[in-house]
Design a protein around this motif. Sequence first.
Motif, short mmCIF file in Angstrom:
data_model
loop_
_atom_site.label_atom_id
_atom_site.label_comp_id
_atom_site.label_asym_id
_atom_site.label_seq_id
_atom_site.Cartn_x
_atom_site.Cartn_y
_atom_site.Cartn_z
N LEU A 172 0.81 -1.22 0.00
CA LEU A 172 0.00 0.00 0.00
C LEU A 172 0.85 1.28 0.00
O LEU A 172 0.30 2.38 -0.05
CB LEU A 172 -0.93 0.00 1.22
CG LEU A 172 -1.93 -1.16 1.28
CD1 LEU A 172 -2.78 -1.07 2.55
CD2 LEU A 172 -2.83 -1.17 0.06
N ILE A 173 2.18 1.13 0.04
CA ILE A 173 3.06 2.29 0.02
C ILE A 173 3.38 2.65 -1.43
O ILE A 173 3.83 1.78 -2.20
CB ILE A 173 4.38 2.01 0.78
CG1 ILE A 173 4.09 1.69 2.25
CG2 ILE A 173 5.34 3.18 0.65
CD1 ILE A 173 3.52 2.84 3.04
N GLN A 182 11.36 3.79 4.21
CA GLN A 182 12.13 2.69 4.80
C GLN A 182 13.06 3.17 5.91
O GLN A 182 13.42 2.42 6.81
CB GLN A 182 12.97 2.00 3.71
CG GLN A 182 12.21 0.93 2.95
CD GLN A 182 13.10 0.22 1.95
OE1 GLN A 182 13.92 0.84 1.29
NE2 GLN A 182 12.93 -1.08 1.83
N ARG A 183 13.43 4.45 5.84
CA ARG A 183 14.40 4.98 6.81
C ARG A 183 13.74 5.62 8.02
O ARG A 183 14.42 6.10 8.93
CB ARG A 183 15.29 6.02 6.10
CG ARG A 183 16.16 5.41 5.00
CD ARG A 183 17.18 6.41 4.48
NE ARG A 183 16.55 7.46 3.71
CZ ARG A 183 16.31 7.40 2.39
NH1 ARG A 183 16.65 6.31 1.72
NH2 ARG A 183 15.74 8.40 1.76
N THR A 190 7.37 -0.95 3.03
CA THR A 190 6.19 -1.70 2.59
C THR A 190 5.15 -1.64 3.70
O THR A 190 5.48 -1.52 4.88
CB THR A 190 6.52 -3.17 2.29
OG1 THR A 190 7.07 -3.78 3.48
CG2 THR A 190 7.51 -3.31 1.15
N PHE A 191 3.91 -1.71 3.31
CA PHE A 191 2.82 -1.83 4.29
C PHE A 191 1.75 -2.70 3.65
O PHE A 191 1.18 -2.35 2.61
CB PHE A 191 2.23 -0.46 4.64
CG PHE A 191 1.16 -0.56 5.71
CD1 PHE A 191 1.50 -0.57 7.05
CD2 PHE A 191 -0.18 -0.68 5.36
CE1 PHE A 191 0.52 -0.69 8.04
CE2 PHE A 191 -1.16 -0.80 6.33
CZ PHE A 191 -0.80 -0.80 7.67
N ARG A 192 1.51 -3.84 4.27
CA ARG A 192 0.55 -4.79 3.70
C ARG A 192 -0.40 -5.29 4.78
O ARG A 192 0.00 -5.47 5.93
CB ARG A 192 1.28 -6.00 3.09
CG ARG A 192 2.30 -5.65 2.01
CD ARG A 192 2.83 -6.91 1.34
NE ARG A 192 3.83 -6.59 0.35
CZ ARG A 192 5.14 -6.62 0.55
NH1 ARG A 192 5.60 -6.96 1.75
NH2 ARG A 192 5.98 -6.33 -0.41
N ILE A 193 -1.62 -5.52 4.38
CA ILE A 193 -2.59 -6.17 5.25
C ILE A 193 -2.76 -7.59 4.72
O ILE A 193 -3.18 -7.79 3.58
CB ILE A 193 -3.94 -5.43 5.25
CG1 ILE A 193 -3.73 -3.97 5.69
CG2 ILE A 193 -4.93 -6.14 6.19
CD1 ILE A 193 -4.99 -3.14 5.65
N GLU A 241 12.36 -6.49 5.10
CA GLU A 241 12.03 -5.48 4.09
C GLU A 241 12.02 -4.07 4.66
O GLU A 241 11.82 -3.12 3.93
CB GLU A 241 10.65 -5.77 3.49
CG GLU A 241 10.56 -7.04 2.69
CD GLU A 241 9.16 -7.28 2.14
OE1 GLU A 241 9.03 -8.03 1.17
OE2 GLU A 241 8.20 -6.69 2.70
N ARG A 242 12.27 -3.95 5.95
CA ARG A 242 12.11 -2.67 6.65
C ARG A 242 10.73 -2.10 6.34
O ARG A 242 10.57 -0.95 5.93
CB ARG A 242 13.21 -1.68 6.25
CG ARG A 242 14.59 -2.10 6.75
CD ARG A 242 15.63 -1.01 6.51
NE ARG A 242 15.29 0.22 7.21
CZ ARG A 242 15.48 0.42 8.51
NH1 ARG A 242 16.00 -0.55 9.27
NH2 ARG A 242 15.17 1.57 9.07
N GLY A 243 9.75 -2.98 6.52
CA GLY A 243 8.36 -2.61 6.25
C GLY A 243 7.45 -3.00 7.38
O GLY A 243 7.90 -3.38 8.47
#
Length: 530
Positions: A172-173, A182-183, A190-193, A241-243
């Motif tokens: 969703l990003i 990411q930082r 990343t952002f996921r449901i 993933e740094r998400g």
Amino acid sequence: MRILLYNPDNGVTRNFMPHLWMFLLRSLTPSGHEVLLIDGNAQPMDEAGIARFVREQNIGLVGIGAMTRMIAKAYRVADAVRVTGVPVVMGGPHVTEMADEALGRNGGRRHADAVALGEADETWPRIVEDAARGQLRDVYAPIDESGKERKPGLQSYPAIPWDTINLDQFNLIPKAAKGTLQRIGDGYGTFRIIPMESGRGCPYGCEFCTVTGFFGDSIRFRTNKSVVDELLLLKARARNERGQIVVFFIDDNFAINVKRTKSLLRDIIAAGAQVHWVAQISANLLRDEELVDLIAASGGKWIFIGMESIDPANLADVKKGFNKPGEYAAVLERLAQRNVYAITSFIFGMDNDTPGVAERTLREIRTWPPGLPIFGLLIPLPATPLYKRLEAAGRLTRPKHWLEFIPFEMAHAPLKMTIAEAHAEMNYAWTNSYSPEALEKADRALAHKPLDQRINIFIARICFRGIYFPQMSRFAWLKLIIQNRRTIFRLVKEGFTARRSRPASAASATSASALTAERQRASHRFRLLP
């Protein structure tokens, strides 16, 4: 053979998360076959686009699953694919109840070469092998040797390889913001449901619901270990993933067996498998203080509660009398005290509803902790007790409403108001719950909460607003930001003020220390529980 699993969009809004059935069938596919996934909510494609994809990718079988509100699009896609000469198998709750419609046995056009009835855990491997041999049968049903329907057990649940599945379409990003985000903090590249199930079935049998008809009234559960291992896999992927990942437990009632749910949540805590999660739980089960403590400690952030109505007569009519409107406020306050908030669902157009029902409902909602209220109309889905009752009474105005899907449009006449009045009530509820003024008021009501919680709730309300007021273009989002500029500016200003008030290193150390201490307390507390 290359297989495409496709989930259609409904052409109105885009879902926030993919559908689990695609990932599950992918894991159940016999070796030697390659499975591709397309979710129309994440990758919008018209019928010609899908047909072109099938030809260019040399697809040998297409599986389509759809709920009733998506079935018209599903049929159009199936028709386009079959023109290319590639067979189509369809499944899901609608097709299970309306198999003759999908197969063209009711006088209409044939849309599918084969249909999978009910849960396809056992039948899908047979479907794939039959398709590979060019010997598809019309109907596949999970039945035992005596011809009786058989529900698959979940004790040996297939492992979904979340660490290797390509999930790019579900991020969703925006790509342009990935590097920067990411930082930030723990990383938002990343952002996921992600959908997950811990059990299937529901014993309640609400009149309007398809769940009991499809999954049955006996509850089947996965092992705690299976669920915990899957959560750990997702958590590790998000970290690599740094998400960020949020899990949505899609069980129709996640806490239907409270003892088992407590056991699962304790195991999640003990394994350090906490991720932010959402689940559907009926209000009557949330009276349990210990359950709510465990929900909060295991990562629960939002609970979807099907309240349906504040009128006990309405609830009795649809066989949901176990809901007690007088308890709603206490339940929501119990959750909010632990920083868990509610997605509260209401249905208008029930037989006891009269004009003014929206304002009466909103008056109650305004006394509760801010959450995410959503509103719908009573829609008779095929084969449900509600559909059969209304059909027998001659009250259906659009008997096959799913073939011409119109969002937020009734298909039967309410008893105590007109269809137009019911539509107006729902419009009133959405408008007055998600106006800029309402969003600002909700944020001010949370002024005592930490800023990150307020930001999360504000963003959630902005997103949920899109269920009724489509936010499908950049212009729509820009307009929305301008309309809510006062609240956005205040949140941003508070964020900068807080950041300047103390050094970032001290803030990080304090936050990390507090988080570690809280996790240790939670882990110790729930390890001691029986």
